[in-house]
Design a protein around this motif. Structure first.
Motif, PDB file in Angstrom:
ATOM      1  N   SER A  60     -69.062   6.873  41.204  1.00 49.22           N
ATOM      2  CA  SER A  60     -68.707   8.112  42.247  1.00 49.22           C
ATOM      3  C   SER A  60     -68.819  10.016  41.630  1.00 49.22           C
ATOM      4  N   GLU A  61     -69.495   9.441  40.759  1.00 43.33           N
ATOM      5  CA  GLU A  61     -70.407  11.759  39.991  1.00 43.33           C
ATOM      6  C   GLU A  61     -71.269  11.614  39.238  1.00 43.33           C
ATOM      7  N   ASP A  62     -71.991  12.246  38.748  1.00 45.43           N
ATOM      8  CA  ASP A  62     -73.108  12.532  37.805  1.00 45.43           C
ATOM      9  C   ASP A  62     -72.628  12.344  36.814  1.00 45.43           C
ATOM     10  N   MET A  63     -73.235  11.665  35.709  1.00 41.81           N
ATOM     11  CA  MET A  63     -72.924  10.901  34.478  1.00 41.81           C
ATOM     12  C   MET A  63     -73.984  11.369  33.126  1.00 41.81           C
ATOM     13  N   ASP A  64     -73.204  11.727  32.687  1.00 41.66           N
ATOM     14  CA  ASP A  64     -74.302  11.774  31.469  1.00 41.66           C
ATOM     15  C   ASP A  64     -74.808  10.548  30.569  1.00 41.66           C
ATOM     16  N   SER A  65     -76.362  11.076  31.234  1.00 39.98           N
ATOM     17  CA  SER A  65     -78.018   9.505  30.565  1.00 39.98           C
ATOM     18  C   SER A  65     -77.705   9.780  29.437  1.00 39.98           C
ATOM     19  N   SER A  66     -77.147  10.164  28.785  1.00 36.49           N
ATOM     20  CA  SER A  66     -77.630  10.056  26.978  1.00 36.49           C
ATOM     21  C   SER A  66     -76.573   8.824  26.717  1.00 36.49           C
ATOM     22  N   THR A  67     -74.905   8.591  27.109  1.00 33.48           N
ATOM     23  CA  THR A  67     -73.721   7.733  27.384  1.00 33.48           C
ATOM     24  C   THR A  67     -74.541   6.459  27.588  1.00 33.48           C
ATOM     25  N   ILE A  68     -74.996   6.085  28.500  1.00 33.89           N
ATOM     26  CA  ILE A  68     -75.784   4.565  29.459  1.00 33.89           C
ATOM     27  C   ILE A  68     -76.727   4.374  28.883  1.00 33.89           C
ATOM     28  N   ASN A  69     -76.636   3.168  28.376  1.00 37.74           N
ATOM     29  CA  ASN A  69     -77.013   2.374  26.989  1.00 37.74           C
ATOM     30  C   ASN A  69     -77.252   1.227  26.588  1.00 37.74           C
ATOM     31  N   ASN A  70     -77.625   0.614  25.934  1.00 37.14           N
ATOM     32  CA  ASN A  70     -77.396  -1.038  26.024  1.00 37.14           C
ATOM     33  C   ASN A  70     -75.839  -1.711  25.576  1.00 37.14           C
ATOM     34  N   GLY A  71     -75.571  -0.435  24.973  1.00 35.74           N
ATOM     35  CA  GLY A  71     -74.258  -0.741  24.326  1.00 35.74           C
ATOM     36  C   GLY A  71     -73.307  -0.531  25.279  1.00 35.74           C
ATOM     37  N   SER A  72     -73.635   0.310  26.603  1.00 35.88           N
ATOM     38  CA  SER A  72     -72.589   0.953  27.539  1.00 35.88           C
ATOM     39  C   SER A  72     -72.695   0.269  28.606  1.00 35.88           C
ATOM     40  N   PHE A  73     -73.886  -0.777  28.972  1.00 31.40           N
ATOM     41  CA  PHE A  73     -74.092  -1.410  30.294  1.00 31.40           C
ATOM     42  C   PHE A  73     -74.926  -2.610  29.631  1.00 31.40           C
ATOM     43  N   TYR A  74     -74.421  -4.125  30.088  1.00 30.77           N
ATOM     44  CA  TYR A  74     -75.019  -5.220  29.384  1.00 30.77           C
ATOM     45  C   TYR A  74     -74.593  -6.425  30.022  1.00 30.77           C
ATOM     46  N   LEU A  75     -74.969  -7.386  29.554  1.00 24.52           N
ATOM     47  CA  LEU A  75     -74.972  -8.132  30.558  1.00 24.52           C
ATOM     48  C   LEU A  75     -74.383  -9.804  29.463  1.00 24.52           C
ATOM     49  N   THR A  76     -73.833 -10.513  30.703  1.00 23.33           N
ATOM     50  CA  THR A  76     -72.973 -11.847  29.347  1.00 23.33           C
ATOM     51  C   THR A  76     -72.827 -12.916  30.408  1.00 23.33           C
TER      52      THR A  76
END
Length: 140
Positions: A60-76
């Motif tokens: 919904s808004e601009d995000m801090d790219s340093s917080t978006i990584n394999n630990g915060s976005f992943y598949l199971t």
């Protein structure tokens, strides 16, 4: 006379305190909303997703790219891939290196992601999709 000066100074101090407290000192950017996911690709419960498809979460808004990584976005179940942030689209992108065919996946974005004001999502977000069978071509 002294009592009037004390009352006058007290009044000025009270007005000053009230005026200063009306600002948002913890959030100088004026952003008061927490980030949330507004759309995803593939859509929730999609069936027959191609094995090379990117998995995308739009914010919904601009995000801090340093917080978006394999630990915060992943598949199971776990799938190899790279995670990036597309600032123009306000989107986290998981690019898989090879999803398995005929598999149900759950994509998860955790509360570890933050917007540019440092606000985290209030809750994590997950959605599911399934991949299609890998087609085989038979040459007669």
């Amino acid at each position: 006379m002294i009592i009037l000066r004390i009352i006058g100074i007290s009044f000025i101090v009270i007005i000053f305190i009230i005026g200063c407290s009306s600002g948002d000192w913890d959030n100088p950017t004026g952003n008061t909303s927490d980030p949330r996911i507004i759309s995803v690709i593939p859509p929730r419960s999609a069936d027959g997703v191609s094995l090379g498809s990117e998995i995308v979460a739009f914010f919904s808004e601009d995000m801090d790219s340093s917080t978006i990584n394999n630990g915060s976005f992943y598949l199971t179940p776990s799938a190899a891939g790279t995670v990036s942030y597309n600032a123009t689209q306000k989107a986290a992108v998981f690019t898989p290196v090879g999803l398995s065919s005929d598999t149900n996946y759950i994509a998860t974005v955790t509360t570890g992601v933050k917007d540019t004001s440092g606000r985290a999502m209030l809750t994590g977000y997950s959605w599911s999709f399934s991949t299609k069978s890998q087609s085989t071509t038979h040459v007669p």
